[in-house]
Design a protein around this motif. Structure first.
Motif, PDB file in Angstrom:
ATOM      1  N   ASN A   1       1.027  -1.186  -0.240  1.00  0.00           N
ATOM      2  CA  ASN A   1       0.654  -0.030   0.357  1.00  0.00           C
ATOM      3  C   ASN A   1       0.983   1.552  -0.027  1.00  0.00           C
ATOM      4  N   SER A   2       0.387   2.785   0.304  1.00  0.00           N
ATOM      5  CA  SER A   2       0.780   3.448  -0.047  1.00  0.00           C
ATOM      6  C   SER A   2       1.968   3.587   1.231  1.00  0.00           C
ATOM      7  N   LEU A   3       1.541   3.291   1.599  1.00  0.00           N
ATOM      8  CA  LEU A   3       2.254   3.495   3.471  1.00  0.00           C
ATOM      9  C   LEU A   3       3.303   2.518   3.591  1.00  0.00           C
ATOM     10  N   GLU A   4       3.243   1.823   2.421  1.00  0.00           N
ATOM     11  CA  GLU A   4       4.693   0.541   3.124  1.00  0.00           C
ATOM     12  C   GLU A   4       5.405   0.964   1.808  1.00  0.00           C
ATOM     13  N   ARG A   5       5.105   1.623   0.825  1.00  0.00           N
ATOM     14  CA  ARG A   5       5.533   2.700  -0.140  1.00  0.00           C
ATOM     15  C   ARG A   5       6.056   3.560  -0.120  1.00  0.00           C
ATOM     16  N   SER A   6       6.035   4.114   0.805  1.00  0.00           N
ATOM     17  CA  SER A   6       6.352   5.581   1.336  1.00  0.00           C
ATOM     18  C   SER A   6       7.567   5.244   2.207  1.00  0.00           C
ATOM     19  N   GLU A   7       7.238   4.187   2.838  1.00  0.00           N
ATOM     20  CA  GLU A   7       9.065   3.669   3.692  1.00  0.00           C
ATOM     21  C   GLU A   7       9.807   2.737   3.170  1.00  0.00           C
ATOM     22  N   LEU A   8       9.720   2.090   2.026  1.00  0.00           N
ATOM     23  CA  LEU A   8      10.473   1.870   1.039  1.00  0.00           C
ATOM     24  C   LEU A   8      11.024   3.216   0.319  1.00  0.00           C
ATOM     25  N   VAL A   9      10.529   4.204   0.622  1.00  0.00           N
ATOM     26  CA  VAL A   9      10.985   5.091  -0.167  1.00  0.00           C
ATOM     27  C   VAL A   9      12.181   5.525   0.392  1.00  0.00           C
ATOM     28  N   ASP A  10      11.949   5.984   1.420  1.00  0.00           N
ATOM     29  CA  ASP A  10      12.751   6.449   2.936  1.00  0.00           C
ATOM     30  C   ASP A  10      13.984   6.012   2.866  1.00  0.00           C
TER      31      ASP A  10
END
Ligand SMILES: [Zn+2]
Ligand SMILES: [Zn+2]
Length: 368
Positions: A191-200
């Protein structure tokens, strides 16, 4: 856009989509994606479902869009309004754009244009209320720096996340950077939040010193170069670097801790991959379709099979080379197809169609 420019663009697109339809990368289940496009001089059309390649071809030939988009996401109902589409999964995408790298060369190949009168120069235009936008022309240094970010990203994805190279496709964006598409069933449900963690993670952002063994009032236990992931990457970089970390045999003070936090922020810019977080985390956007023309340049969003050797200003220029006369106003020289163009100071010039389209897309020329 004036009618002569529009007519010229449509002519180029007609030939392009007739000759190069085959290089468009069509996903296995096209009808589960949302399709969208933009014609010159009109708004975005979205929420379209195409059944197959034949329908894509007929849509492109009929509409002659200057920009073509497809959702990385798959939906149960791609034509429904956003909240009712029923999201199923989405390819993982990363966008690396040279303009985000803030390179020193950037101002030297950026042109200011007044959108009210169309003048492009550093001189004052005659408008009472000039509306300035900036546009950037071809730069090899920007491309090389973007390639370097792609390399960093691919290393992190493969070494740390275990993404196989066969799942990764690298595309030149068609203008000023690269798009990385990853079709991997394990990641498509993120999901979007998990992708955001991946971006970080790939950007090495928001890293707490504790992750690298630095805690207040404790002696630091710093990572070794052989450690996996970021700890090892950090240790290898610090080896022989002038950057400081807290002394090994003393307790970490508040000052040490704060200083080390700053070091980590600096390292994010050096070791992390510079990607656009918004593109990766927005799992409902439509994204430029590989193999189509980028309306910001007239070049192709092109698959790079060998990124090291890839030269976008030659390999992604697929428009024909018949001469066209344009009124050009581009104070900066640029290269396409290994030929030099410009500088042009509000003058009529006869140039190949690919260069004319490039300048027209960048608002630096008009059909005269
Ligand atoms: Zn003006
Ligand atoms: Zn540059």
């Amino acid at each position: 856009m004036n009618p002569a420019d529009e007519e010229f663009i449509l002519q180029c697109l007609r030939i392009y989509y007739y000759e190069y339809f085959g290089i468009i990368d069509i996903p296995p289940e096209l009808n589960r994606h949302e399709f969208g496009y933009k014609r010159p001089n009109s708004g975005m059309m979205r929420h379209i479902q195409l059944q197959d390649a034949a329908q894509l071809r007929s849509t492109l030939m009929r509409e002659l869009p200057l920009d073509v988009f497809l959702s990385p996401a798959r939906y149960l109902s791609p034509t429904s309004p956003m909240p009712e589409k029923e999201w199923q999964s989405s390819d993982l995408i990363f966008d690396i754009d040279a303009k985000d790298l803030n390179l020193e060369c950037r101002p030297s190949h950026t042109v200011q244009i007044c959108t009210t009168c169309g003048m492009s120069s550093d001189k004052e235009c005659p408008c009472d209320y000039p509306k300035k936008v900036s546009t950037s022309v071809a730069c090899g240094r920007c491309i090389n720096a973007s390639k370097n970010e792609v390399r960093k990203l691919l290393d992190i994805l493969s070494d740390d996340i275990g993404i196989e190279e066969s799942q990764v496709r690298i595309y030149f964006s068609g203008n000023d950077g690269f798009h990385i598409h990853i079709r991997d069933s394990k990641l498509s449900n993120l999901n979007s939040l998990e992708r955001s963690e991946l971006v970080d993670y790939v950007m090495f952002r928001n890293i707490l010193p504790e992750r690298l063994g630095v805690r207040k009032d404790n002696t630091p236990s710093l990572p070794k170069p052989t450690d996996l992931g970021w700890p090892g990457r950090f240790a290898r970089h610090m080896h022989g670097s002038k950057m400081t970390h807290p002394p090994k045999n003393k307790k970490v003070t508040s000052d040490d801790y704060a200083q080390f936090s700053d070091t980590l922020k600096t390292l994010s810019g050096i070791l992390g991959a510079c990607v656009d977080p918004g593109v990766t985390t927005d799992i409902r956007r439509i994204f430029r379709m590989p193999g189509t023309i980028n309306g910001k340049s007239g070049m192709t969003k092109m698959l790079c099979t060998n990124i090291k050797k890839f030269n976008p200003y030659k390999d992604a220029v697929l428009i024909h080379d018949k001469k066209v006369t344009v009124r050009a106003s581009c104070p900066i020289q640029f290269r396409l197809m290994n030929k030099k163009f410009g500088p042009y100071y509000d003058e009529d010039v006869s140039i190949p169609a690919y260069a004319a389209l490039y300048l027209i897309c960048k608002q630096l020329a008009h059909i005269s």
